[in-house]
Design a protein around this motif. Structure first.
Motif, mmCIF file in Angstrom:
data_model
loop_
_atom_site.group_PDB
_atom_site.id
_atom_site.type_symbol
_atom_site.label_atom_id
_atom_site.label_comp_id
_atom_site.label_asym_id
_atom_site.label_seq_id
_atom_site.Cartn_x
_atom_site.Cartn_y
_atom_site.Cartn_z
ATOM 1 N N UNK A 134 0.841 -1.194 0.000
ATOM 2 C CA UNK A 134 0.000 0.000 0.000
ATOM 3 C C UNK A 134 0.876 1.244 0.000
ATOM 4 N N UNK A 135 0.536 2.204 -0.834
ATOM 5 C CA UNK A 135 1.273 3.472 -0.892
ATOM 6 C C UNK A 135 0.402 4.592 -0.333
ATOM 7 N N UNK A 136 0.874 5.181 0.775
ATOM 8 C CA UNK A 136 0.186 6.269 1.472
ATOM 9 C C UNK A 136 0.967 7.556 1.217
ATOM 10 N N UNK A 137 0.249 8.633 0.936
ATOM 11 C CA UNK A 137 0.885 9.916 0.614
ATOM 12 C C UNK A 137 0.207 11.029 1.390
ATOM 13 N N UNK A 138 1.009 11.977 1.894
ATOM 14 C CA UNK A 138 0.457 13.140 2.589
ATOM 15 C C UNK A 138 1.120 14.400 2.062
ATOM 16 N N UNK A 139 0.295 15.370 1.641
ATOM 17 C CA UNK A 139 0.775 16.668 1.162
ATOM 18 C C UNK A 139 -0.107 17.755 1.748
ATOM 19 N N UNK A 140 0.440 18.487 2.702
ATOM 20 C CA UNK A 140 -0.323 19.555 3.343
ATOM 21 C C UNK A 140 0.393 20.883 3.172
ATOM 22 N N UNK A 141 -0.339 21.985 3.283
ATOM 23 C CA UNK A 141 0.231 23.331 3.154
ATOM 24 C C UNK A 141 0.998 23.476 1.846
ATOM 25 N N UNK A 195 4.062 11.054 -7.615
ATOM 26 C CA UNK A 195 3.675 10.189 -6.506
ATOM 27 C C UNK A 195 2.161 10.004 -6.454
ATOM 28 N N UNK A 196 1.404 11.054 -6.765
ATOM 29 C CA UNK A 196 -0.054 10.923 -6.767
ATOM 30 C C UNK A 196 -0.512 9.862 -7.756
ATOM 31 N N UNK A 197 0.193 9.749 -8.872
ATOM 32 C CA UNK A 197 -0.212 8.807 -9.924
ATOM 33 C C UNK A 197 0.060 7.352 -9.546
ATOM 34 N N UNK A 198 0.725 7.134 -8.409
ATOM 35 C CA UNK A 198 0.983 5.762 -7.949
ATOM 36 C C UNK A 198 0.468 5.511 -6.535
ATOM 37 N N UNK A 199 -0.106 6.530 -5.887
ATOM 38 C CA UNK A 199 -0.561 6.393 -4.502
ATOM 39 C C UNK A 199 -1.918 5.695 -4.438
#
Length: 276
Positions: free
Chosen positions: A143-150, A161-165
């Motif tokens: 599982x690929x988890x991604x976090x992008x804030x601010x 990374x979004x295209x594989x998360x």
């Protein structure tokens, strides 16, 4: 970390304090610690965990609403605090961190891959008006988890990374119409709308629309503004954009606006969308 399902819980999301748990039901990490250590302990207890189960805190940047308790967690509870040299330098200068980090500072080079207790961690640069700012990608058990804030302006690496998360926590800070017609002074509106400010619902929606793929199962909208957004507006903006490209919102994906000051439920992240 024992092999089992990845779980996620938002402990706080917004300008009042940001903190997220990622791991298993036995151990994990916190991404940011912008709420009090006491509140973190209370919310972990609800999950049958405590601070001894926290292997590290991963910090995104040095603004107070993301680092308020890192000194206490590091020096009092002996939890390693991981981030870049530049962000650690910014934490040292921040008066919002009352207890300064000394023995539990840990460093890594951003945009490099590293193994942390069975989690494969990647980071990427995020455009924000802090000393430095990064997002995290965690791979665990397929599982690929991604976090992008601010994130004021998305980068190509972030979009890659979004295209594989499989599971994304991403900022949807404000509705542009609400912000422009709201009570904030002009200088603050300009800061929020700048390329190093905060991401709007509209920008978030376009980003997800542009990078959606069938393996993306869950999207959590984070860092919503109290004054310039509404959870239902953020949700509708994102889901309408996904619907435009043929995504079945009821079956193909789970989308959730995270509350600012209330913890979320515990979400199990696996190879399908969370059941509504």
């Amino acid at each position: 970390m024992a092999t089992m399902n990845l779980i996620f819980r938002s402990l706080g999301s917004g300008s009042s304090g940001n903190c997220y748990y990622v791991g298993t039901k036995y151990s994990g990490v916190l991404i940011d610690a912008g709420i009090s250590a006491r509140l973190i302990q209370k919310l972990l207890k609800e999950m049958d965990l405590d601070l001894r189960n926290i292997m590290a805190v991963f910090v995104t940047h040095d603004h107070a609403d993301h680092i308020r308790s890192v000194g206490t967690l590091g020096e009092k509870f002996r939890i390693p605090i991981y981030t870049t040299q530049a962000i650690h330098d910014g934490i040292d200068r921040n008066y919002g961190v009352r207890e300064k980090l000394k023995n539990y500072r840990r460093f890594f080079e951003k945009e490099t891959e590293w193994d942390f207790n069975g989690m494969i961690v990647n980071t990427f640069t995020v455009s924000h008006d802090s000393t430095d700012c990064i997002g995290y990608v965690i791979d665990y058990c397929g599982q690929r988890f991604m976090l992008a804030t601010d994130c004021g302006q998305p980068s190509e690496r972030m979009e890659q990374f979004m295209r594989t998360a499989n599971h994304i926590v991403i900022e949807a800070n404000h509705d542009e119409h609400m912000l422009l017609n709201g009570p904030y002074p002009t200088y603050l509106k300009d800061r929020i709308l700048s390329p190093i400010g905060h991401q709007s619902n509209e920008t978030c929606a376009a980003l997800l629309q542009r990078n959606y793929h069938p393996g993306l199962h869950n999207v959590f909208l984070c860092h919503l503004s109290q004054e310039n957004n509404d959870p239902n507006v953020a949700f509708a903006t994102v889901t309408d954009a996904l619907d435009e490209i043929g995504v079945d919102i009821n079956n193909d994906i789970f989308v959730k606006s995270l509350a600012r000051t209330e913890p979320s439920q515990v979400f199990i992240l696996d190879d399908k969308p969370i059941e509504k």
